[in-house]
Design a protein around this motif. Sequence first.
Motif, PDB file in Angstrom:
ATOM      1  N   CYS A 160       0.846  -1.188   0.000  1.00  0.00           N
ATOM      2  CA  CYS A 160       0.000   0.000   0.000  1.00  0.00           C
ATOM      3  C   CYS A 160       0.885   1.242   0.000  1.00  0.00           C
ATOM      4  O   CYS A 160       1.849   1.322   0.761  1.00  0.00           O
ATOM      5  N   THR A 172       0.953   5.648  -0.229  1.00  0.00           N
ATOM      6  CA  THR A 172       0.299   6.960  -0.256  1.00  0.00           C
ATOM      7  C   THR A 172       1.238   8.021  -0.829  1.00  0.00           C
ATOM      8  O   THR A 172       0.950   9.217  -0.741  1.00  0.00           O
ATOM      9  N   ARG A 219       0.396   7.870  -6.412  1.00  0.00           N
ATOM     10  CA  ARG A 219      -1.028   8.208  -6.517  1.00  0.00           C
ATOM     11  C   ARG A 219      -1.328   8.939  -7.816  1.00  0.00           C
ATOM     12  O   ARG A 219      -2.342   8.684  -8.469  1.00  0.00           O
ATOM     13  N   ILE A 239      -9.590   4.961  -3.198  1.00  0.00           N
ATOM     14  CA  ILE A 239      -8.327   4.249  -3.308  1.00  0.00           C
ATOM     15  C   ILE A 239      -8.298   3.485  -4.634  1.00  0.00           C
ATOM     16  O   ILE A 239      -9.316   3.045  -5.150  1.00  0.00           O
TER      17      ILE A 239
END
Length: 474
Positions: free
Chosen positions: A35, A37, A42, A103
Amino acid sequence: MNAPAAATHLLPTIALRTVPQALLDALAQRFGAQCSTALAVREQHGRDEGSLQAPPPSAVVFAESTQDVQDAVRLAAQHNVPVIPYAAGSSLEGHLLAVQGGISIDVNRMNRVLSVNAEDLTVTVQPGITRKQLNDSIKDTGLFFPIDPGADASIGGMAATRASGTNAVRYGTMRENVLALEVVTASGDAIRTGTRAKKSSAGYDLTRLMVGSEGTLGIMTELTIRLYPLPEAISAAVCSFPSVGDAVRCTIQIIQLGVPIARVELIDANTVRAVNAHSKLNLREEAMLLMEFHGSPAGVKEQAEMVQDIAGEHGANAFEWASTPEERTRLWSARHMAYFAGLQTRPGCTAITTDACVPISQLATAVLDSVQEAEASGIPYFMVGHVGDGNFHMGYLIDPASSEERAQAERLNHQLVARALRLGGTCTGEHGVGIHKMGFLLEEAGGGAVDMMRAIKQALDPKNILNPGKIFVL
């Protein structure tokens, strides 16, 4: 017909949903390094090859299994946060944009061939495998997967947008070639649709419902698709014409006479010039058909001779063969780079792209009127078409800083699509609706049909978390 609001470059006015820190913490705990961020990650997952823009998703989950997809969806559902499937990122109509936030679930690591059933002419794969990877992995079986949209798209993305491409005139689209699916639903459950059997009368056809749903009804995690024997003989040819009209009328006659041609691609003179410069070719810079014939040696010879005669009747002034695999590969690789070649003809430009599909009898009217309008506008453009099934694409090359050029390109887009609908065609033959063509879908299908689509969406995704804001707005 008034220009629909969704045909402008502006995104629908939809409020972003808050992505709570609690969800980001839960994703980090469950997925760890899977995962991210990071802003660069992104942003990569918040755009496609189209011209629309939106804020990036708040996080990206790199799924490696069906269980990963299920867990990501369940966590998002607990917080009422959208999830947007992501694979090759090659779509053109805003399918990947996080227009309501959320997401991104990247399935590129889910790229394995799970089983090959050569005797049944099927293969089961994960969604992240691309068409080139798939064909490389099965080349020793004597089989191949023919659906070729141009970009090296993922199989999952191709199914989600009901893609077709250069071989569709002979082998059909993804609609005809997906037999069964594993799909993660909005609740995080995994369901199976269809079987490896060639046909079924058992209940609703959920496979066809999912194919073309653009990630709004579920996330595909396994696909069983048809394979085909590699042709015994393949021959390719290029043929130049005095005008686009001559090339189109030649194509119409080829199809109406029932010639079982495998590929017939139209590129206009603008595109030929761009392809020559980009791929270092010396193709004659006129409207051109690129054709390919599959079958037995005798059958291929017969098809080619018939098409050559038809082309001569329509003023063809060059008919050149690409008989070796290397020559064919170079020719089709150049065709597949037409989009990027077109962009390079106007450095710094943005392409406003569109596609439409009409009945073959209406192809000449649709193409010629669209070309005439583009010429009159003064905006640089290129045109390519899978014309054997009535599908063609226009790319209008605009200065991204010019609102006037963008508005003009969108007017051309609207005129082209409106014409296709008047001629009994569709607003998109293979790009999909995404965001850019939502208004056109309403024009094509009508309010009642779109309301039925909304009802299906609301029944299967009551929280509206699966790629919301695409196809229609709830």
